[in-house]
Design an enzyme around this catalytic site. Structure first.
Site, PDB file in Angstrom:
ATOM      1  CG  ASP A 127     -33.606  21.796 -24.037  1.00 21.71           C
ATOM      2  OD1 ASP A 127     -32.495  21.727 -23.495  1.00 21.71           O
ATOM      3  OD2 ASP A 127     -33.954  21.087 -25.000  1.00 21.71           O
ATOM      4  CE  LYS A 133     -30.558  17.388 -24.983  1.00 20.40           C
ATOM      5  NZ  LYS A 133     -29.806  18.640 -25.244  1.00 20.40           N
ATOM      6  CB  ALA A 193      -4.780  20.147 -20.852  1.00 17.75           C
ATOM      7  NE  ARG A 227     -38.859  22.154 -28.636  1.00 22.22           N
ATOM      8  CZ  ARG A 227     -38.438  22.662 -29.781  1.00 22.22           C
ATOM      9  NH1 ARG A 227     -38.742  23.910 -30.097  1.00 22.22           N
ATOM     10  NH2 ARG A 227     -37.701  21.933 -30.605  1.00 22.22           N
ATOM     11  CG  ASP A 280     -10.805  24.395 -24.828  1.00 18.70           C
ATOM     12  OD1 ASP A 280      -9.617  24.623 -25.137  1.00 18.70           O
ATOM     13  OD2 ASP A 280     -11.551  25.246 -24.311  1.00 18.70           O
ATOM     14  CB  ILE A 281      -6.256  22.505 -25.836  1.00 15.54           C
ATOM     15  CG1 ILE A 281      -6.460  23.026 -24.406  1.00 15.54           C
ATOM     16  CG2 ILE A 281      -6.062  23.647 -26.822  1.00 15.54           C
ATOM     17  CD1 ILE A 281      -5.227  23.712 -23.822  1.00 15.54           C
ATOM     18  CE  LYS A 307     -24.810  19.899 -29.151  1.00 16.20           C
ATOM     19  NZ  LYS A 307     -25.850  20.083 -28.128  1.00 16.20           N
ATOM     20  CG  PHE A 308     -16.998  19.607 -22.637  1.00 16.47           C
ATOM     21  CD1 PHE A 308     -17.369  20.821 -22.084  1.00 16.47           C
ATOM     22  CD2 PHE A 308     -17.238  18.447 -21.907  1.00 16.47           C
ATOM     23  CE1 PHE A 308     -17.964  20.886 -20.826  1.00 16.47           C
ATOM     24  CE2 PHE A 308     -17.830  18.502 -20.652  1.00 16.47           C
ATOM     25  CZ  PHE A 308     -18.196  19.717 -20.112  1.00 16.47           C
ATOM     26  CG  ASP A 347     -26.183  18.084 -25.396  1.00 14.93           C
ATOM     27  OD1 ASP A 347     -25.068  17.948 -25.938  1.00 14.93           O
ATOM     28  OD2 ASP A 347     -27.206  18.421 -26.022  1.00 14.93           O
ATOM     29  CB  THR A 354     -29.340  18.943 -37.473  1.00 13.98           C
ATOM     30  OG1 THR A 354     -29.672  19.482 -36.201  1.00 13.98           O
ATOM     31  CG2 THR A 354     -29.179  17.456 -37.358  1.00 13.98           C
TER      32      THR A 354
HETATM   33  O1  C5P Z   1     -37.787  19.786 -27.799  1.00  9.86           O
HETATM   34  P1  C5P Z   1     -37.093  18.832 -28.730  1.00  9.86           P
HETATM   35  O2  C5P Z   1     -37.594  17.411 -28.616  1.00  9.86           O
HETATM   36  O3  C5P Z   1     -37.016  19.332 -30.137  1.00  9.86           O
HETATM   37  O4  C5P Z   1     -35.601  18.815 -28.121  1.00  9.86           O
HETATM   38  C1  C5P Z   1     -34.568  18.116 -28.711  1.00  9.86           C
HETATM   39  C2  C5P Z   1     -33.292  18.270 -27.915  1.00  9.86           C
HETATM   40  O5  C5P Z   1     -32.239  17.695 -28.675  1.00  9.86           O
HETATM   41  C3  C5P Z   1     -32.893  19.716 -27.632  1.00  9.86           C
HETATM   42  O6  C5P Z   1     -32.182  19.718 -26.388  1.00  9.86           O
HETATM   43  C4  C5P Z   1     -31.957  20.033 -28.760  1.00  9.86           C
HETATM   44  O7  C5P Z   1     -30.997  20.989 -28.414  1.00  9.86           O
HETATM   45  C5  C5P Z   1     -31.278  18.685 -29.003  1.00  9.86           C
HETATM   46  N1  C5P Z   1     -30.757  18.502 -30.348  1.00  9.86           N
HETATM   47  C6  C5P Z   1     -31.545  18.577 -31.481  1.00  9.86           C
HETATM   48  N2  C5P Z   1     -31.003  18.382 -32.722  1.00  9.86           N
HETATM   49  C7  C5P Z   1     -29.711  18.125 -32.829  1.00  9.86           C
HETATM   50  C8  C5P Z   1     -28.898  18.041 -31.707  1.00  9.86           C
HETATM   51  C9  C5P Z   1     -29.473  18.234 -30.459  1.00  9.86           C
HETATM   52  O8  C5P Z   1     -32.742  18.799 -31.393  1.00  9.86           O
HETATM   53  N3  C5P Z   1     -29.203  17.912 -34.014  1.00  9.86           N
END
Ligand code: C5P
Length: 243
Positions: free
Chosen positions: A19, A40, A75, A223, A72-73, A69-70, A67, A131
């Site tokens: 990220d 990811k 098709a 991170r 949609d409909i 997160k699709f 990741d 979350t």
């Molecule tokens: O940097 P960090 O370890 O917090 O990154 C966690 C990754 O997991 C990020 O890509 C974040 O978008 C993803 N994620 C999350 N909590 C969720 C779903 C996905 O931290 N519930």
């Protein structure tokens, strides 16, 4: 290709989230992490760098969790998952609340595309409840009367019924879901912080070892590795924690 056995080596259990980076930074960071196997690619990197970044990461020998997160409909979900699998993504997220028909169509399309390209069969992972939601907002804003725990459980069941291979779930949910869904159902868990690491904006966290012990099959860590002063050392320590 045959399905993998339960991931046991730390390198198979750790997925580094790329990220907050441009394409060149992401590729350079991965090249600095000896033993890295999974990355990811989320919305941010994908929108900035485009699908080619997946090809470049695969050329570095990496396996891809896409990741996006699709939702949609049927098709459109099928079309998007077909493209993702033909680019070599092996874990692909979709929203479970797209419904049974869309989930089934997406899984079928992804499996077909991978087989055409000679790639391993991809696993679609269902996102249940993000979350960022809580019980009150679910009720007030979406008029959903189920608690988050109930909703996570029912959406995970829907994903399973649609033939999906797993879910993304928080460390809070992982142990309960694992009791209901044994391996080979993947439970991929973010919100992981090694001993003593900065929590950043994660409210509820688990250590790598605790999350695996609770039933996670793979962990997403961003991170604590990507922003560390020595990312290779931080990655090595996470692996060591899982030995
Ligand atoms: O940097 P960090 O370890 O917090 O990154 C966690 C990754 O997991 C990020 O890509 C974040 O978008 C993803 N994620 C999350 N909590 C969720 C779903 C996905 O931290 N519930």
């Amino acid at each position: 290709m045959t399905k993998e056995t339960v991931p046991r080596s730390p390198a198979d259990q750790l997925i580094v989230a790329l990220d907050g980076m441009q394409r060149s930074e992401a590729l350079a960071l991965c090249a600095q992490l000896p033993g890295l196997r999974w990355v990811k690619v989320g919305l941010e990197l994908f929108v900035a760098a485009g699908p080619d970044v997946l090809v470049a990461l695969r050329e570095q020998g990496l396996r891809i969790f896409l990741d996006l997160k699709f939702h949609d409909i049927p098709a459109t979900m099928a079309g998007a998952c077909h493209r993702a699998a033909s680019l070599g993504a092996e874990l692909i997220t979709v929203h479970a609340c797209a419904g049974l028909k869309a989930l089934e169509a997406a899984q079928t399309a992804a499996t077909e595309a991978a087989s055409l390209e000679g790639f391993p069969a991809p696993t679609l992972l269902a996102v249940t409840v993000l979350t960022s939601w809580d019980d009150k907002r679910l009720a007030d804003e979406l008029t959903i009367q189920q608690s988050i725990d109930q909703r996570v459980e029912s959406l995970a069941g829907l994903a399973m019924a649609a033939g999906l291979g797993g879910c993304v779930c928080s460390s809070r949910e992982v142990s309960h879901l694992r009791q209901r869904h044994p391996w080979p159902f993947e439970l991929v868990t973010p919100g992981i912080r090694p001993q003593g690491a900065d929590l950043q904006d994660q409210a509820r966290v688990m250590t790598p070892a605790a999350a695996i012990a609770a039933g996670a099959s793979r962990l997403v860590i961003g991170r604590p590795i990507t922003k560390a002063s020595d990312p290779a050392e931080a990655f090595r320590r996470c692996c060591q924690e899982l030995e």
